[in-house]
Design a protein around this motif. Structure first.
Motif, PDB file in Angstrom:
ATOM      1  N   VAL A  75       0.840  -1.208   0.000  1.00 37.14           N
ATOM      2  CA  VAL A  75       0.000   0.000   0.000  1.00 37.14           C
ATOM      3  C   VAL A  75       0.872   1.255   0.000  1.00 37.14           C
ATOM      4  N   ALA A  76       2.118   1.105  -0.426  1.00 36.57           N
ATOM      5  CA  ALA A  76       3.050   2.233  -0.386  1.00 36.57           C
ATOM      6  C   ALA A  76       2.578   3.398  -1.248  1.00 36.57           C
ATOM      7  N   GLY A  77       2.011   3.107  -2.409  1.00 34.47           N
ATOM      8  CA  GLY A  77       1.562   4.175  -3.287  1.00 34.47           C
ATOM      9  C   GLY A  77       0.489   5.035  -2.636  1.00 34.47           C
ATOM     10  N   ILE A  78      -0.455   4.389  -1.956  1.00 34.45           N
ATOM     11  CA  ILE A  78      -1.514   5.119  -1.252  1.00 34.45           C
ATOM     12  C   ILE A  78      -0.910   6.008  -0.173  1.00 34.45           C
ATOM     13  N   MET A  79       0.030   5.470   0.566  1.00 31.62           N
ATOM     14  CA  MET A  79       0.658   6.231   1.645  1.00 31.62           C
ATOM     15  C   MET A  79       1.412   7.444   1.110  1.00 31.62           C
ATOM     16  N   VAL A  80       2.208   7.230   0.075  1.00 29.55           N
ATOM     17  CA  VAL A  80       3.004   8.327  -0.472  1.00 29.55           C
ATOM     18  C   VAL A  80       2.104   9.410  -1.057  1.00 29.55           C
ATOM     19  N   ASP A  81       1.007   9.005  -1.679  1.00 29.80           N
ATOM     20  CA  ASP A  81       0.050   9.988  -2.191  1.00 29.80           C
ATOM     21  C   ASP A  81      -0.363  10.961  -1.089  1.00 29.80           C
ATOM     22  N   LEU A  82      -0.731  10.426   0.052  1.00 29.17           N
ATOM     23  CA  LEU A  82      -1.183  11.275   1.152  1.00 29.17           C
ATOM     24  C   LEU A  82      -0.032  12.041   1.786  1.00 29.17           C
ATOM     25  N   PHE A  83       1.125  11.420   1.869  1.00 35.39           N
ATOM     26  CA  PHE A  83       2.282  12.129   2.433  1.00 35.39           C
ATOM     27  C   PHE A  83       2.611  13.366   1.601  1.00 35.39           C
ATOM     28  N   TYR A  84       2.537  13.233   0.288  1.00 36.11           N
ATOM     29  CA  TYR A  84       2.842  14.381  -0.567  1.00 36.11           C
ATOM     30  C   TYR A  84       1.780  15.473  -0.423  1.00 36.11           C
ATOM     31  N   ASP A  85       0.520  15.089  -0.247  1.00 36.47           N
ATOM     32  CA  ASP A  85      -0.503  16.095   0.016  1.00 36.47           C
ATOM     33  C   ASP A  85      -0.200  16.842   1.311  1.00 36.47           C
ATOM     34  N   HIS A  86       0.334  16.136   2.279  1.00 33.41           N
ATOM     35  CA  HIS A  86       0.712  16.793   3.539  1.00 33.41           C
ATOM     36  C   HIS A  86       1.748  17.887   3.299  1.00 33.41           C
ATOM     37  N   PHE A  87       2.802  17.569   2.578  1.00 36.85           N
ATOM     38  CA  PHE A  87       3.862  18.555   2.365  1.00 36.85           C
ATOM     39  C   PHE A  87       3.379  19.711   1.494  1.00 36.85           C
ATOM     40  N   LEU A  88       2.522  19.420   0.528  1.00 40.09           N
ATOM     41  CA  LEU A  88       1.962  20.491  -0.285  1.00 40.09           C
ATOM     42  C   LEU A  88       1.098  21.412   0.571  1.00 40.09           C
ATOM     43  N   ALA A  89       0.277  20.834   1.427  1.00 40.50           N
ATOM     44  CA  ALA A  89      -0.566  21.648   2.311  1.00 40.50           C
ATOM     45  C   ALA A  89       0.282  22.442   3.308  1.00 40.50           C
ATOM     46  N   ARG A  90       1.277  21.792   3.859  1.00 39.82           N
ATOM     47  CA  ARG A  90       2.143  22.463   4.838  1.00 39.82           C
ATOM     48  C   ARG A  90       2.833  23.684   4.247  1.00 39.82           C
ATOM     49  N   ASP A  91       3.273  23.576   3.004  1.00 40.71           N
ATOM     50  CA  ASP A  91       4.038  24.643   2.354  1.00 40.71           C
ATOM     51  C   ASP A  91       3.225  25.321   1.250  1.00 40.71           C
ATOM     52  N   TRP A  92       1.920  25.401   1.442  1.00 42.10           N
ATOM     53  CA  TRP A  92       1.035  25.889   0.395  1.00 42.10           C
ATOM     54  C   TRP A  92       1.408  27.285  -0.099  1.00 42.10           C
ATOM     55  N   ALA A  93       1.758  28.192   0.793  1.00 43.64           N
ATOM     56  CA  ALA A  93       2.079  29.564   0.373  1.00 43.64           C
ATOM     57  C   ALA A  93       3.217  29.563  -0.648  1.00 43.64           C
ATOM     58  N   GLU A  94       4.196  28.716  -0.423  1.00 48.64           N
ATOM     59  CA  GLU A  94       5.323  28.627  -1.349  1.00 48.64           C
ATOM     60  C   GLU A  94       4.900  28.013  -2.677  1.00 48.64           C
ATOM     61  N   TRP A  95       4.206  26.880  -2.625  1.00 50.97           N
ATOM     62  CA  TRP A  95       3.856  26.181  -3.861  1.00 50.97           C
ATOM     63  C   TRP A  95       2.805  26.928  -4.673  1.00 50.97           C
ATOM     64  N   SER A  96       1.893  27.612  -4.004  1.00 47.13           N
ATOM     65  CA  SER A  96       0.878  28.363  -4.748  1.00 47.13           C
ATOM     66  C   SER A  96       1.509  29.510  -5.522  1.00 47.13           C
ATOM     67  N   ALA A  97       2.606  30.063  -4.985  1.00 44.78           N
ATOM     68  CA  ALA A  97       3.298  31.142  -5.696  1.00 44.78           C
ATOM     69  C   ALA A  97       4.003  30.640  -6.946  1.00 44.78           C
ATOM     70  N   LEU A  98       4.285  29.339  -6.998  1.00 45.20           N
ATOM     71  CA  LEU A  98       4.990  28.747  -8.142  1.00 45.20           C
ATOM     72  C   LEU A  98       4.052  28.121  -9.158  1.00 45.20           C
ATOM     73  N   ALA A  99       2.764  28.169  -8.886  1.00 45.89           N
ATOM     74  CA  ALA A  99       1.798  27.473  -9.737  1.00 45.89           C
ATOM     75  C   ALA A  99       1.452  28.287 -10.966  1.00 45.89           C
ATOM     76  N   ALA A 100       0.927  27.587 -11.980  1.00 46.63           N
ATOM     77  CA  ALA A 100       0.393  28.268 -13.159  1.00 46.63           C
ATOM     78  C   ALA A 100      -0.849  29.043 -12.746  1.00 46.63           C
ATOM     79  N   GLY A 101      -0.992  30.257 -13.249  1.00 48.08           N
ATOM     80  CA  GLY A 101      -2.125  31.078 -12.884  1.00 48.08           C
ATOM     81  C   GLY A 101      -1.910  31.740 -11.536  1.00 48.08           C
ATOM     82  N   ASP A 102      -2.945  32.278 -10.994  1.00 49.46           N
ATOM     83  CA  ASP A 102      -2.883  33.042  -9.752  1.00 49.46           C
ATOM     84  C   ASP A 102      -3.674  32.320  -8.677  1.00 49.46           C
ATOM     85  N   LEU A 103      -3.120  31.231  -8.155  1.00 49.48           N
ATOM     86  CA  LEU A 103      -3.825  30.464  -7.142  1.00 49.48           C
ATOM     87  C   LEU A 103      -3.846  31.236  -5.830  1.00 49.48           C
ATOM     88  N   PRO A 104      -4.917  31.081  -5.034  1.00 50.15           N
ATOM     89  CA  PRO A 104      -4.961  31.733  -3.723  1.00 50.15           C
ATOM     90  C   PRO A 104      -3.793  31.299  -2.851  1.00 50.15           C
TER      91      PRO A 104
END
Length: 215
Positions: A75-104
């Motif tokens: 079930v490693a794939g399922i786990m890693v999927d959620l782990f990556y969502d964690h890091f994206l959520a944790r660092d959202w301000a940084e990643w949203s600034a790097l996204a295509a378009g003008d994400l909140p």
């Protein structure tokens, strides 16, 4: 990747973000998809599927799967999927600034927009997602992913949906592995996301995806 990363990688077109968000709930060939989903939402579902295939062979994603203990490797794939969502959520301000378009820059604003878009689909919203959307919206699942304990809770809940006892046992308590190699998973995610962004951007360019204002 789980709900948040797929929505994020949908890019500047709101319908593509929505398709990424609900992609796991749409099964079968997209040219015969039930429910009357708009064409650009189905395009987002297509991108979701292509990103899943991209992730399967990406070196960083593969490293993350190897970090999972042998007892949970199935079930490693399922786990890693959620782990990556964690890091994206944790660092959202940084990643949203790097996204295509003008994400909140605020994750709660981004997630609220997704929930509203999904709800606006009405009868076209896949039934399984329609059933959980009120809870997802009420507890703001996407924004809550920034907390490791929520990732652990989500994995425990997923475990209950498996009919095979071996899979249930492998997922139950799996959130503890995020903390056991937290820096390693974080480094893998940071290596993976820019490549996934580039892949999604190439897909949009090849498709001639229209630009759209942010929601």
């Amino acid at each position: 990747m789980n709900f948040l990363a797929h929505a994020y990688l949908g890019g500047e077109v709101a319908e593509h973000r929505l398709g990424g968000f609900l992609g796991d709930f749409v099964k079968g060939p997209l040219d015969n998809a039930p429910g009357g989903l708009p064409a650009e939402v189905l395009a987002g579902v297509e991108l979701h599927r292509r990103l899943d295939s991209f992730a399967e062979t990406h070196p960083a994603f593969c490293r993350s799967r190897e970090r999972i203990s042998p007892a949970r490797r199935r079930v490693a794939g399922i786990m890693v999927d959620l782990f990556y969502d964690h890091f994206l959520a944790r660092d959202w301000a940084e990643w949203s600034a790097l996204a295509a378009g003008d994400l909140p820059r605020g994750l709660a604003q981004f997630s609220a927009g997704l929930y509203a878009q999904a709800e606006a689909l009405g009868p076209a919203l896949p039934q399984r997602l329609a059933a959980i959307l009120p809870r997802m919206r009420g507890d703001d699942w996407l924004a809550s992913y920034r907390e490791p304990e929520i990732i652990a809770l989500a994995l425990d809940r997923m475990a209950q949906r498996f009919t095979r006892p071996s899979a249930r046992m492998a997922l139950c308590g799996a959130g503890a592995e995020l903390l056991q190699d937290y820096a390693g998973f974080a480094a893998d995610c940071r290596a993976f996301l820019p490549d996934a962004q580039a892949f999604a951007r190439r897909w949009r360019q090849a498709r001639g995806a229209p630009s759209a204002p942010p929601y």
